[in-house]
Design an enzyme around this catalytic site. Structure first.
Site, PDB file in Angstrom:
ATOM      1  N   ASP A  78      75.436  70.246 -15.892  1.00  0.00           N
ATOM      2  CA  ASP A  78      74.905  70.767 -17.148  1.00  0.00           C
ATOM      3  C   ASP A  78      75.183  72.261 -17.262  1.00  0.00           C
ATOM      4  O   ASP A  78      75.297  72.952 -16.243  1.00  0.00           O
ATOM      5  CB  ASP A  78      73.393  70.549 -17.215  1.00  0.00           C
ATOM      6  N   TYR A 117      70.347  69.198  -4.261  1.00  0.00           N
ATOM      7  CA  TYR A 117      70.034  70.252  -5.225  1.00  0.00           C
ATOM      8  C   TYR A 117      68.872  71.099  -4.721  1.00  0.00           C
ATOM      9  O   TYR A 117      67.998  70.609  -3.998  1.00  0.00           O
ATOM     10  CB  TYR A 117      69.598  69.655  -6.568  1.00  0.00           C
ATOM     11  N   ASP A 155      64.082  70.365 -19.829  1.00  0.00           N
ATOM     12  CA  ASP A 155      64.469  71.613 -19.180  1.00  0.00           C
ATOM     13  C   ASP A 155      64.110  72.784 -20.086  1.00  0.00           C
ATOM     14  O   ASP A 155      63.569  72.600 -21.188  1.00  0.00           O
ATOM     15  CB  ASP A 155      65.952  71.620 -18.799  1.00  0.00           C
ATOM     16  N   ARG A 215      66.002  66.699 -13.627  1.00  0.00           N
ATOM     17  CA  ARG A 215      65.129  67.050 -14.755  1.00  0.00           C
ATOM     18  C   ARG A 215      64.143  65.921 -15.052  1.00  0.00           C
ATOM     19  O   ARG A 215      63.020  66.167 -15.503  1.00  0.00           O
ATOM     20  CB  ARG A 215      65.957  67.392 -15.989  1.00  0.00           C
TER      21      ARG A 215
END
Length: 299
Positions: free
Chosen positions: A42, A70, A84, A182
């Site tokens: 993203d 992550y 987000d 997310r």
């Protein structure tokens, strides 16, 4: 670019540009149109983005990139339309009264093999169109839950924001491909009754590739060749089979070899570690799925 074989370029993507923007910039820096990516990040996300250059673009569809890692920051107390910080705020609820034990209990329920509803701004296709495109067009997007594996979901630090009644959690996530961090933020906040969204996301690993392999665009501009040539990339990603000169000549012509009992896609390379082809066995043949060094094109 002089090297027709090319290689893999692991970019440390900055926040802001899309993955396609990074591909376009890499094409200019490397002076070639033959650059592709092995999965997107993203715009708000940073970190490991795997690109293929020149003939190595043909490797991208064969790579096994099913595990990812992550680091992220989850903000509790506020939900958004995109799960987000780029989305519009839907709800705001004081979260500073939630204790660490309550957070840990919910985190545990979001770890392991779980059913996850992807974010509405995901790239999943709905009726032939990307979910994020439908969302941006104002449509109500409903996605079905699907199985994903979260092998690690750990809170590293907590920061209370008393002026706003919000709580920021720094987390680390190891997960299967197709998992949306997310969505973990959204579901954690929802289960705690205060809402949640992602404010930062950094991918630290994709398959065997980590930030140690990655270079920034600035570093790439100073030293344009890909960080992993095709032989090094294949050695990192696939099992190996050493072949003799006669076998190498057969593979360069696209012919098959006798099988050796290796499952999945593997590399056939010479004694001097030059990859000739990637093979897959079926029945009594080990057939090329990609000839890396074909006769005529590369001699």
């Amino acid at each position: 670019m002089a090297d027709l074989l090319g290689g893999l370029l692991i970019v440390d993507k900055p926040e802001g540009p899309t993955s396609h923007d990074i591909v376009a910039k890499s094409r200019k820096l490397l002076r070639t149109k033959k650059v592709g990516h092995a999965g997107t990040l993203d715009p708000m996300a940073t970190g490991v983005l795997v690109l293929g250059v020149e003939r190595a673009t043909k490797l991208l569809g064969l790579l096994t990139l099913t595990t990812k890692s992550y680091t992220a920051t989850i903000r509790l107390g506020r939900s958004t339309t995109t799960d987000d910080a780029e989305g519009e705020v839907l709800t705001t609820t004081a979260a500073d009264g939630i204790d660490d034990a309550g957070i840990a209990r919910v985190v545990a329920t979001l770890t392991g093999e779980i059913q996850q509803v992807p974010a509405t701004v995901s790239a999943i296709k709905v009726g032939g169109e990307r979910a994020y495109a439908r969302h941006r067009a104002g449509e109500e997007v409903k996605l079905a839950a699907r199985p994903v594996t979260v092998s690690r979901f750990e809170v590293l630090a907590r920061r209370d924001l008393p002026d706003e009644g919000l709580v920021d959690l720094d987390v680390v996530v190891d997960c299967s491909s197709g998992t949306y961090v997310r969505a973990l933020a959204r579901d954690l906040g929802a289960a705690l009754g205060v809402g949640g969204h992602l404010t930062a996301l950094r991918r630290t690993r994709v398959g065997p590739f980590t930030l140690e392999h990655a270079r920034t665009l600035e570093e790439l501009a100073e030293d344009p060749p890909p960080g992993l040539d095709i032989d090094a990339a294949v050695a990192l990603c696939f099992p190996q089979r050493t072949i003799d000169a006669a076998e190498a000549e057969k593979l360069r012509d696209g012919r098959w070899l006798d099988p050796v009992g290796t499952a999945g896609v593997y590399a056939a390379r010479t004694a001097d570690e030059k990859v000739i082809a990637l093979l897959q066995e079926k029945g009594n043949r080990a057939s090329p799925v990609l000839v890396v060094r074909p006769r005529g094109l590369i001699d």
